[in-house]
Design a protein around this motif. Structure first.
Motif, PDB file in Angstrom:
ATOM      1  N   UNK A  92       0.785  -1.236   0.000  1.00 10.57           N
ATOM      2  CA  UNK A  92       0.000   0.000   0.000  1.00 10.57           C
ATOM      3  C   UNK A  92       0.819   1.290   0.000  1.00 10.57           C
ATOM      4  N   UNK A  93       2.031   1.238   0.554  1.00 12.27           N
ATOM      5  CA  UNK A  93       2.789   2.467   0.798  1.00 12.27           C
ATOM      6  C   UNK A  93       4.202   2.384   0.219  1.00 12.27           C
ATOM      7  N   UNK A  94       4.703   3.548  -0.198  1.00  6.42           N
ATOM      8  CA  UNK A  94       6.077   3.669  -0.656  1.00  6.42           C
ATOM      9  C   UNK A  94       6.788   4.625   0.296  1.00  6.42           C
ATOM     10  N   UNK A  95       8.053   4.321   0.589  1.00  9.90           N
ATOM     11  CA  UNK A  95       8.857   5.108   1.516  1.00  9.90           C
ATOM     12  C   UNK A  95      10.024   5.685   0.722  1.00  9.90           C
ATOM     13  N   UNK A 153       6.363   8.948   3.616  1.00  8.82           N
ATOM     14  CA  UNK A 153       5.541   7.745   3.452  1.00  8.82           C
ATOM     15  C   UNK A 153       4.246   8.189   2.792  1.00  8.82           C
ATOM     16  N   UNK A 154       3.902   7.522   1.687  1.00 11.21           N
ATOM     17  CA  UNK A 154       2.640   7.860   1.036  1.00 11.21           C
ATOM     18  C   UNK A 154       2.056   6.653   0.334  1.00 11.21           C
ATOM     19  N   UNK A 155       0.757   6.742   0.075  1.00  9.13           N
ATOM     20  CA  UNK A 155       0.083   5.658  -0.635  1.00  9.13           C
ATOM     21  C   UNK A 155       0.660   5.527  -2.037  1.00  9.13           C
ATOM     22  N   UNK A 156       0.817   4.286  -2.473  1.00  5.13           N
ATOM     23  CA  UNK A 156       1.384   4.043  -3.805  1.00  5.13           C
ATOM     24  C   UNK A 156       0.470   4.591  -4.893  1.00  5.13           C
ATOM     25  N   UNK A 168       5.395  13.163   6.299  1.00  2.00           N
ATOM     26  CA  UNK A 168       6.834  13.409   6.284  1.00  2.00           C
ATOM     27  C   UNK A 168       7.388  13.274   7.699  1.00  2.00           C
ATOM     28  N   UNK A 169       8.582  12.674   7.789  1.00  3.78           N
ATOM     29  CA  UNK A 169       9.292  12.533   9.056  1.00  3.78           C
ATOM     30  C   UNK A 169      10.619  13.262   8.930  1.00  3.78           C
ATOM     31  N   UNK A 170      10.816  14.289   9.747  1.00  3.07           N
ATOM     32  CA  UNK A 170      12.050  15.072   9.704  1.00  3.07           C
ATOM     33  C   UNK A 170      13.121  14.343  10.513  1.00  3.07           C
ATOM     34  N   UNK A 171      14.302  14.189   9.910  1.00  2.00           N
ATOM     35  CA  UNK A 171      15.427  13.546  10.583  1.00  2.00           C
ATOM     36  C   UNK A 171      16.317  14.608  11.221  1.00  2.00           C
ATOM     37  N   UNK A 172      16.862  14.288  12.384  1.00  2.00           N
ATOM     38  CA  UNK A 172      17.751  15.214  13.115  1.00  2.00           C
ATOM     39  C   UNK A 172      19.191  14.733  13.028  1.00  2.00           C
ATOM     40  N   UNK A 173      20.120  15.686  13.060  1.00  2.00           N
ATOM     41  CA  UNK A 173      21.551  15.412  13.142  1.00  2.00           C
ATOM     42  C   UNK A 173      22.056  14.525  11.998  1.00  2.00           C
ATOM     43  N   UNK A 217      18.345   4.465  13.382  1.00  6.47           N
ATOM     44  CA  UNK A 217      17.166   3.844  12.774  1.00  6.47           C
ATOM     45  C   UNK A 217      15.921   4.609  13.177  1.00  6.47           C
ATOM     46  N   UNK A 218      15.150   4.977  12.173  1.00  9.99           N
ATOM     47  CA  UNK A 218      13.837   5.575  12.377  1.00  9.99           C
ATOM     48  C   UNK A 218      12.805   4.481  12.162  1.00  9.99           C
ATOM     49  N   UNK A 219      11.978   4.217  13.193  1.00 12.20           N
ATOM     50  CA  UNK A 219      10.909   3.230  13.042  1.00 12.20           C
ATOM     51  C   UNK A 219       9.606   3.959  12.749  1.00 12.20           C
TER      52      UNK A 219
END
Length: 193
Positions: free
Chosen positions: A118-121, A134-137, A148-153, A186-188
């Protein structure tokens, strides 16, 4: 006695017809072999032209003059990923998804890290921020799930800040590089049902 012989011949013919019809199917669901859905041609200039069709032969996606032939992965029953690497690293790939049962084609996705049914990353850099998206295909109308997930550092690297993605039981585990020493973090992400 002749009636029994005729009945036996008729039975053998019917069984033979049944077996022939079954042998035309590639699996228990009746899907065609991937070679029936995909065509590829290497052009004179060493590029590739290819097409991918649905179960009825309707072309869902085609591309001409591509430097590399795509890798085709079955994401789920009837859903295929055509992913093409244009350089080195995950940031240089793009993918399209085809639903051969429902004659659907996704938009193009870039910097693809992984996908489930269902989803593409994907990875993305926007306004100097490093993001995992992450969004629907098959969200071609823009109305479906998008987060959207913002990554730090994040490490001061080029475009390949995300180096791996594993999907297990509706959880995605995205590995990315952090700090000046390029430590893996690792981002879960819990994928929606």
């Amino acid at each position: 006695m002749k009636a029994k012989g005729l009945l036996l011949v008729l039975l053998v013919v019917l069984i033979s017809l049944f077996l022939v019809s079954c042998s035309n199917k590639s699996d228990e669901n009746g899907y065609k072999d991937i070679t029936d859905l995909y065509t590829v041609t290497q052009n004179d200039d060493n590029t590739y032209s290819y097409s991918f069709s649905d179960l009825n032969g309707k072309i869902l996606f085609e591309k001409d003059g591509v430097a590399r032939e795509p890798e085709i992965n079955q994401i789920d029953v009837g859903i295929y990923e055509l992913i093409t690497q244009t350089g080195t690293g995950l940031s240089t790939n793009w993918a399209v998804y085809c639903d051969v049962e429902n004659s659907k084609t996704s938009d193009l996705f870039y910097h693809v890290l992984g996908a489930d049914e269902n989803y593409v990353i994907c990875g993305n850099i926007k306004n100097n921020e490093y993001l995992i998206v992450v969004q629907e295909i098959f969200n071609n109308d823009g109305e479906g799930y998008f987060k959207e997930y913002k990554l730090e550092n994040v490490s001061p690297v080029a475009a390949d800040f995300a180096v791996d993605c594993k999907i297990d039981n509706k959880s995605a585990f995205v590995t990315y590089l952090t700090g000046d020493d390029y430590t893996e973090a690792i981002l879960q992400i819990q994928l929606p049902d």
